[in-house]
Write a protein that holds these residues in place. Structure first.
Motif, mmCIF file in Angstrom:
data_model
loop_
_atom_site.group_PDB
_atom_site.id
_atom_site.type_symbol
_atom_site.label_atom_id
_atom_site.label_comp_id
_atom_site.label_asym_id
_atom_site.label_seq_id
_atom_site.Cartn_x
_atom_site.Cartn_y
_atom_site.Cartn_z
ATOM 1 N N ILE A 7 0.837 -1.204 0.000
ATOM 2 C CA ILE A 7 0.000 0.000 0.000
ATOM 3 C C ILE A 7 0.874 1.258 0.000
ATOM 4 C CG2 ILE A 7 -1.717 1.327 1.328
ATOM 5 C CD1 ILE A 7 -2.823 -1.276 0.012
ATOM 6 N N ARG A 8 1.874 1.300 0.898
ATOM 7 C CA ARG A 8 2.742 2.476 0.986
ATOM 8 C C ARG A 8 3.473 2.706 -0.332
ATOM 9 N NH1 ARG A 8 6.421 0.880 4.196
ATOM 10 N NH2 ARG A 8 5.305 1.231 6.139
ATOM 11 N N LEU A 18 -1.628 10.589 2.455
ATOM 12 C CA LEU A 18 -2.596 9.745 3.155
ATOM 13 C C LEU A 18 -4.010 10.311 2.997
ATOM 14 C CD1 LEU A 18 -0.585 8.978 6.417
ATOM 15 C CD2 LEU A 18 -1.158 7.346 4.606
ATOM 16 N N ARG A 19 -4.136 11.626 3.105
ATOM 17 C CA ARG A 19 -5.456 12.264 2.988
ATOM 18 C C ARG A 19 -6.019 12.149 1.565
ATOM 19 N NH1 ARG A 19 -7.157 14.722 7.624
ATOM 20 N NH2 ARG A 19 -5.535 15.244 9.109
ATOM 21 N N GLU A 20 -5.158 12.227 0.571
ATOM 22 C CA GLU A 20 -5.623 12.061 -0.807
ATOM 23 C C GLU A 20 -6.104 10.635 -1.049
ATOM 24 O OE1 GLU A 20 -2.878 15.377 -3.151
ATOM 25 O OE2 GLU A 20 -2.024 13.398 -2.686
ATOM 26 N N LEU A 21 -5.364 9.662 -0.508
ATOM 27 C CA LEU A 21 -5.797 8.269 -0.646
ATOM 28 C C LEU A 21 -7.101 8.027 0.113
ATOM 29 C CD1 LEU A 21 -5.442 5.446 -1.735
ATOM 30 C CD2 LEU A 21 -3.804 4.988 0.117
ATOM 31 N N GLU A 22 -7.265 8.730 1.223
ATOM 32 C CA GLU A 22 -8.524 8.644 1.973
ATOM 33 C C GLU A 22 -9.700 9.064 1.095
ATOM 34 O OE1 GLU A 22 -10.333 10.264 6.181
ATOM 35 O OE2 GLU A 22 -8.926 11.563 5.125
ATOM 36 N N GLN A 31 -6.318 5.148 9.433
ATOM 37 C CA GLN A 31 -6.349 3.698 9.206
ATOM 38 C C GLN A 31 -5.275 3.286 8.202
ATOM 39 O OE1 GLN A 31 -8.196 1.397 10.708
ATOM 40 N NE2 GLN A 31 -7.632 -0.336 9.451
ATOM 41 N N ILE A 32 -5.150 4.058 7.132
ATOM 42 C CA ILE A 32 -4.125 3.765 6.117
ATOM 43 C C ILE A 32 -2.740 3.830 6.747
ATOM 44 C CG2 ILE A 32 -3.093 4.503 3.929
ATOM 45 C CD1 ILE A 32 -5.925 5.718 3.256
ATOM 46 N N SER A 33 -2.507 4.841 7.557
ATOM 47 C CA SER A 33 -1.219 4.977 8.236
ATOM 48 C C SER A 33 -0.930 3.760 9.114
ATOM 49 C CB SER A 33 -1.211 6.250 9.075
ATOM 50 O OG SER A 33 -0.020 6.348 9.813
ATOM 51 N N LYS A 34 -1.932 3.302 9.843
ATOM 52 C CA LYS A 34 -1.756 2.125 10.710
ATOM 53 C C LYS A 34 -1.440 0.877 9.890
ATOM 54 C CE LYS A 34 -4.777 3.768 14.393
ATOM 55 N NZ LYS A 34 -6.087 3.590 15.050
ATOM 56 N N VAL A 39 0.516 -1.557 12.276
ATOM 57 C CA VAL A 39 -0.123 -1.414 13.575
ATOM 58 C C VAL A 39 -1.486 -2.086 13.544
ATOM 59 C CG1 VAL A 39 -1.047 0.267 15.235
ATOM 60 C CG2 VAL A 39 1.118 0.716 14.069
ATOM 61 N N ASP A 40 -2.077 -2.171 12.357
ATOM 62 C CA ASP A 40 -3.417 -2.721 12.203
ATOM 63 C C ASP A 40 -3.461 -3.634 10.991
ATOM 64 O OD1 ASP A 40 -6.085 -3.129 12.677
ATOM 65 O OD2 ASP A 40 -6.752 -1.178 11.938
#
Length: 154
Positions: A7-8, A18-22, A31-34, A39-40
């Motif tokens: 994903i990264r 991250l916000r654009e992918l959101e 969530q994407i960051s985690k 982390v998740d």
């Protein structure tokens, strides 16, 4: 390569924040960051949304670490959370006690992916149960008896 790495890498190749992918995926930036930081573990639905937004080939995901997460690891985690990380025989709780996910009915007799056939036990109860089954047979096991009585049709 693990799902977070995929994903990264895909996000960075497309120069997305991250916000654009959101906005593209409907998955929150936190969530994407985690997921990217391991982390998740994402659900299948979340992975699908990210794969679609990033236009990642499904073959890449199917051969990744995520495939393991979707099956045995995910089921194990769901059983542990369902049972509150607590041995269902003695009540000991992780992390003070090592807990395992055990099959109620041996896999040759029952589907091993069925959560109703899985239970959280501490290692002591699991070892004792295994020894008892070896000595006396599965028919004398209390977990097996309870499982069978729940699954009998009237």
């Amino acid at each position: 390569m693990r799902i977070g790495d995929i994903i990264r890498e895909a996000r960075k190749q497309k120069n997305l924040t991250l916000r654009e992918l959101e906005l593209l995926s409907g998955v929150s930036h936190s969530q994407i960051s985690k997921i990217e930081r391991f982390v998740d573990n994402p659900t299948k639905e979340t992975v699908y949304k990210l794969v679609e937004a990033l236009e990642i080939e499904n073959e890449l995901i199917d051969t990744s670490e995520h495939k393991k997460i979707d099956t045995k690891d995910l089921i194990r985690y769901q059983v542990l959370t369902r049972d509150n990380f607590t041995c269902q025989l003695c009540g000991n709780i992780a992390p003070e006690t090592k807990v395992v996910v055990a099959k109620i009915v041996p896999s040759e007799l029952e589907d091993e992916q069925d959560q109703n056939n899985l239970i959280t036990l501490c290692s002591h109860c699991n070892n004792g149960r295994t020894m008892q089954i070896e000595q006396e047979g599965i028919d004398n096991d209390i977990l097996y008896k309870n499982h069978e009585s729940k699954n009998q049709t009237p």
